[in-house]
Write an enzyme that holds these catalytic residues in place. Sequence first.
Site, PDB file in Angstrom:
ATOM      1  N   ARG A   1      35.000  50.112  40.228  1.00 38.65           N
ATOM      2  CA  ARG A   1      35.861  50.622  40.633  1.00 38.65           C
ATOM      3  C   ARG A   1      35.202  52.304  40.566  1.00 38.65           C
ATOM      4  NH1 ARG A   1      40.316  49.119  42.693  1.00 38.65           N
ATOM      5  NH2 ARG A   1      41.131  51.134  41.816  1.00 38.65           N
TER       6      ARG A   1
ATOM      7  N   LYS B   1      30.755  53.543  27.974  1.00 37.80           N
ATOM      8  CA  LYS B   1      30.517  53.076  29.179  1.00 37.80           C
ATOM      9  C   LYS B   1      31.581  54.503  29.789  1.00 37.80           C
ATOM     10  CE  LYS B   1      33.002  50.264  31.425  1.00 37.80           C
ATOM     11  NZ  LYS B   1      33.851  50.460  32.587  1.00 37.80           N
ATOM     12  N   ASN B   2      32.495  53.891  29.697  1.00 39.08           N
ATOM     13  CA  ASN B   2      33.848  54.984  30.195  1.00 39.08           C
ATOM     14  C   ASN B   2      33.982  55.952  30.201  1.00 39.08           C
ATOM     15  OD1 ASN B   2      34.860  53.200  31.339  1.00 39.08           O
ATOM     16  ND2 ASN B   2      36.550  52.533  30.272  1.00 39.08           N
TER      17      ASN B   2
ATOM     18  N   CYS C   1      42.659  44.792  42.391  1.00 38.07           N
ATOM     19  CA  CYS C   1      40.752  44.410  41.493  1.00 38.07           C
ATOM     20  C   CYS C   1      41.768  43.269  40.419  1.00 38.07           C
ATOM     21  CB  CYS C   1      40.344  44.739  40.198  1.00 38.07           C
ATOM     22  SG  CYS C   1      41.365  45.670  39.180  1.00 38.07           S
TER      23      CYS C   1
ATOM     24  N   VAL D   1      49.950  49.402  31.591  1.00 39.51           N
ATOM     25  CA  VAL D   1      49.743  50.137  31.712  1.00 39.51           C
ATOM     26  C   VAL D   1      49.284  49.439  33.075  1.00 39.51           C
ATOM     27  CG1 VAL D   1      47.327  51.138  32.258  1.00 39.51           C
ATOM     28  CG2 VAL D   1      48.268  51.669  30.306  1.00 39.51           C
TER      29      VAL D   1
ATOM     30  N   ARG E   1      45.928  48.563  41.546  1.00 43.61           N
ATOM     31  CA  ARG E   1      44.854  50.098  41.125  1.00 43.61           C
ATOM     32  C   ARG E   1      44.763  51.034  42.498  1.00 43.61           C
ATOM     33  NH1 ARG E   1      40.311  48.528  36.554  1.00 43.61           N
ATOM     34  NH2 ARG E   1      40.601  50.465  35.804  1.00 43.61           N
TER      35      ARG E   1
ATOM     36  N   ASP F   1      42.329  49.121  26.841  1.00 47.56           N
ATOM     37  CA  ASP F   1      40.856  47.636  26.973  1.00 47.56           C
ATOM     38  C   ASP F   1      41.555  46.785  25.693  1.00 47.56           C
ATOM     39  OD1 ASP F   1      40.751  48.514  29.434  1.00 47.56           O
ATOM     40  OD2 ASP F   1      38.847  50.482  28.809  1.00 47.56           O
TER      41      ASP F   1
ATOM     42  N   ARG G   1      28.514  44.680  32.443  1.00 49.68           N
ATOM     43  CA  ARG G   1      29.198  45.606  32.978  1.00 49.68           C
ATOM     44  C   ARG G   1      29.859  46.333  32.140  1.00 49.68           C
ATOM     45  NH1 ARG G   1      34.266  45.346  35.735  1.00 49.68           N
ATOM     46  NH2 ARG G   1      33.610  47.167  35.807  1.00 49.68           N
TER      47      ARG G   1
HETATM   48  C1  UD1 Z   1      40.560  53.733  33.301  1.00 51.53           C
HETATM   49  C2  UD1 Z   1      39.744  53.000  32.132  1.00 51.53           C
HETATM   50  C3  UD1 Z   1      39.582  51.879  32.408  1.00 51.53           C
HETATM   51  C4  UD1 Z   1      40.999  51.941  31.510  1.00 51.53           C
HETATM   52  C5  UD1 Z   1      41.681  52.728  32.233  1.00 51.53           C
HETATM   53  C6  UD1 Z   1      43.183  52.884  31.541  1.00 51.53           C
HETATM   54  C7  UD1 Z   1      37.686  53.800  33.414  1.00 51.53           C
HETATM   55  C8  UD1 Z   1      35.869  54.093  34.232  1.00 51.53           C
HETATM   56  N1  UD1 Z   1      38.125  53.376  33.661  1.00 51.53           N
HETATM   57  O1  UD1 Z   1      40.846  53.225  34.247  1.00 51.53           O
HETATM   58  O2  UD1 Z   1      38.647  50.283  32.006  1.00 51.53           O
HETATM   59  O3  UD1 Z   1      41.786  50.362  31.603  1.00 51.53           O
HETATM   60  O4  UD1 Z   1      41.766  53.547  32.306  1.00 51.53           O
HETATM   61  O5  UD1 Z   1      43.085  53.023  29.747  1.00 51.53           O
HETATM   62  O6  UD1 Z   1      37.313  54.868  32.319  1.00 51.53           O
HETATM   63  N2  UD1 Z   1      47.376  54.924  39.004  1.00 51.53           N
HETATM   64  C9  UD1 Z   1      48.346  54.740  40.014  1.00 51.53           C
HETATM   65  N3  UD1 Z   1      47.452  55.736  41.556  1.00 51.53           N
HETATM   66  C10 UD1 Z   1      46.397  56.513  40.692  1.00 51.53           C
HETATM   67  C11 UD1 Z   1      45.728  56.485  39.532  1.00 51.53           C
HETATM   68  C12 UD1 Z   1      46.156  55.123  38.684  1.00 51.53           C
HETATM   69  O7  UD1 Z   1      49.392  53.965  40.051  1.00 51.53           O
HETATM   70  O8  UD1 Z   1      45.820  57.151  41.691  1.00 51.53           O
HETATM   71  C13 UD1 Z   1      48.354  53.755  38.064  1.00 51.53           C
HETATM   72  C14 UD1 Z   1      47.216  52.120  38.066  1.00 51.53           C
HETATM   73  O9  UD1 Z   1      47.473  51.564  39.034  1.00 51.53           O
HETATM   74  C15 UD1 Z   1      47.741  51.936  36.296  1.00 51.53           C
HETATM   75  C16 UD1 Z   1      47.437  53.348  35.551  1.00 51.53           C
HETATM   76  O10 UD1 Z   1      47.977  54.456  36.974  1.00 51.53           O
HETATM   77  O11 UD1 Z   1      47.962  51.117  36.747  1.00 51.53           O
HETATM   78  C17 UD1 Z   1      46.772  54.203  34.579  1.00 51.53           C
HETATM   79  O12 UD1 Z   1      45.060  53.529  35.661  1.00 51.53           O
HETATM   80  P1  UD1 Z   1      44.473  54.566  35.317  1.00 51.53           P
HETATM   81  O13 UD1 Z   1      44.160  55.345  34.570  1.00 51.53           O
HETATM   82  O14 UD1 Z   1      43.473  55.239  36.316  1.00 51.53           O
HETATM   83  O15 UD1 Z   1      43.094  53.672  35.640  1.00 51.53           O
HETATM   84  P2  UD1 Z   1      41.600  53.949  35.618  1.00 51.53           P
HETATM   85  O16 UD1 Z   1      41.026  55.209  35.472  1.00 51.53           O
HETATM   86  O17 UD1 Z   1      40.656  53.818  36.123  1.00 51.53           O
END
Ligand code: UD1
Length: 421
Positions: free
Chosen positions: A93, A22-23, A117, A330, A122, A308, A400
């Site tokens: 998201r 999915k990701n 969420c 994370v 996030r 995850d 999902r």
């Molecule tokens: C992706 C995955 C999700 C997984 C996560 C961490 C997809 C579609 N989803 O989510 O399944 O759990 O990676 O492996 O691929 N953060 C900030 N600012 C930002 C972006 C992120 O502070 O602009 C923080 C987030 O709040 C979190 C951390 O960084 O604490 C990691 O998040 P991130 O890797 O961005 O997660 P996603 O990409 O949303």
Amino acid sequence: MDKLVIQGGAQLNGEIRIAGAKNSALPIMAAALLTRDVVTIGNLPHLFDITTMLELLGCMGIESVVGEKLNVEINSSTIKRFNAPYDLVKTMRASILVLGPMLSHYGEAEVALPGGCAIGSRPVNLHLAALKKMGAKIIVENGYIKANTNGQRLKGAHIFMDIVTVTGTENIMMAATLATGQTIIENAAREPEVVDLALCLRAMGADISGEGSATITINGVERLHGCQYQVMPDRIETGTYLIAAAATRGRIKVKDTRPSILESVLSKLEEAGAQIDIGENWISLDMHGQRPRAVSLTTAPYPAFPTDMQAQFTALNAIADGSGSITETVFENRFMHIHEMNRMGADLKVEGNTVIFRGVPFLKGAPVMATDLRASASLIIAGLVCESETVVDRIYHIDRGYECIEEKLQSLGAKIRRLPS
Ligand code: UD1
């Protein structure tokens, strides 16, 4: 709302096929926005999130043709609106992934700002800061990110990500493919899904190197072309079934997967007492009928143990022999499943970002509520090791991210059925 009813106690035994990731599929679908040619994506999982992404592209005026063999052809040349509406973004998201490619290719994008969420706040500040550094004008107004490039191409830039972000790295990597000059992303996410996206972008004509390391270099090109691309196997689905089998003291083989991207999870399963064997595209797990041993772990970006898979491993530890701790680094609030598992008789205590656990011999069935995708999977695993019946409510989360979960579990011997609302 649909519910899942699980009669625990059956050992999982047998073989299943793993779906496409999915990701990986979601960013690759968004990458189709970078060209006016047809992008054909194969091995797509049959999931709600994939349908949501198709719907999102559809509401921009983009035509997609879904084939019989888990294929979709996306042709973004018919795009009419550069807008990702809140109604869709709030259900997924990962919709934020259209921002980088749409802005880079078409010079404008309006994407609803994703809210917090069930697992944390996030934010997407790092995505926006990097795009601004590449010359984008961005304002956030009325709940929308409104971005444009003033009719210019984005400019390559040196970007340091303060935190490792998976979709942030993907968004910027996609945007950089059509920017002028060179972009270097430092502290980039090394997740296999980022690598899969880079391989697809390269098949479209992008000039990218360093994917899979912490520094990704992208030399912008003037245009990208269509391609055919097969999405890689889902490592989280793979791990979830292996953990479920381990929790039930079973023996399973998962096929059409990739063992090399699951090293941290496989080594924790071995620590829990599983015999693991691997081939090029399969993994087998055998507990030899034994109760799993408790395993402490800490989540962190790839190649460390994935967040995850934290909830699913917590379910395993809840019935393991021994005690230990699970630390989540994370996301700040990824422990909603703990309270539900305690209602099933588990002994889990949250202290800050750590769960201290003491394994109990078995759990007791209860009505429980799923709060997010991976938490849902963990409650199903907990239900499989209960003495009695468990009803998991709000199961829409599971659809999902897990293709045909009850059919796959049934084929492994689980007593699970869906109660339609
Ligand atoms: C992706 C995955 C999700 C997984 C996560 C961490 C997809 C579609 N989803 O989510 O399944 O759990 O990676 O492996 O691929 N953060 C900030 N600012 C930002 C972006 C992120 O502070 O602009 C923080 C987030 O709040 C979190 C951390 O960084 O604490 C990691 O998040 P991130 O890797 O961005 O997660 P996603 O990409 O949303």
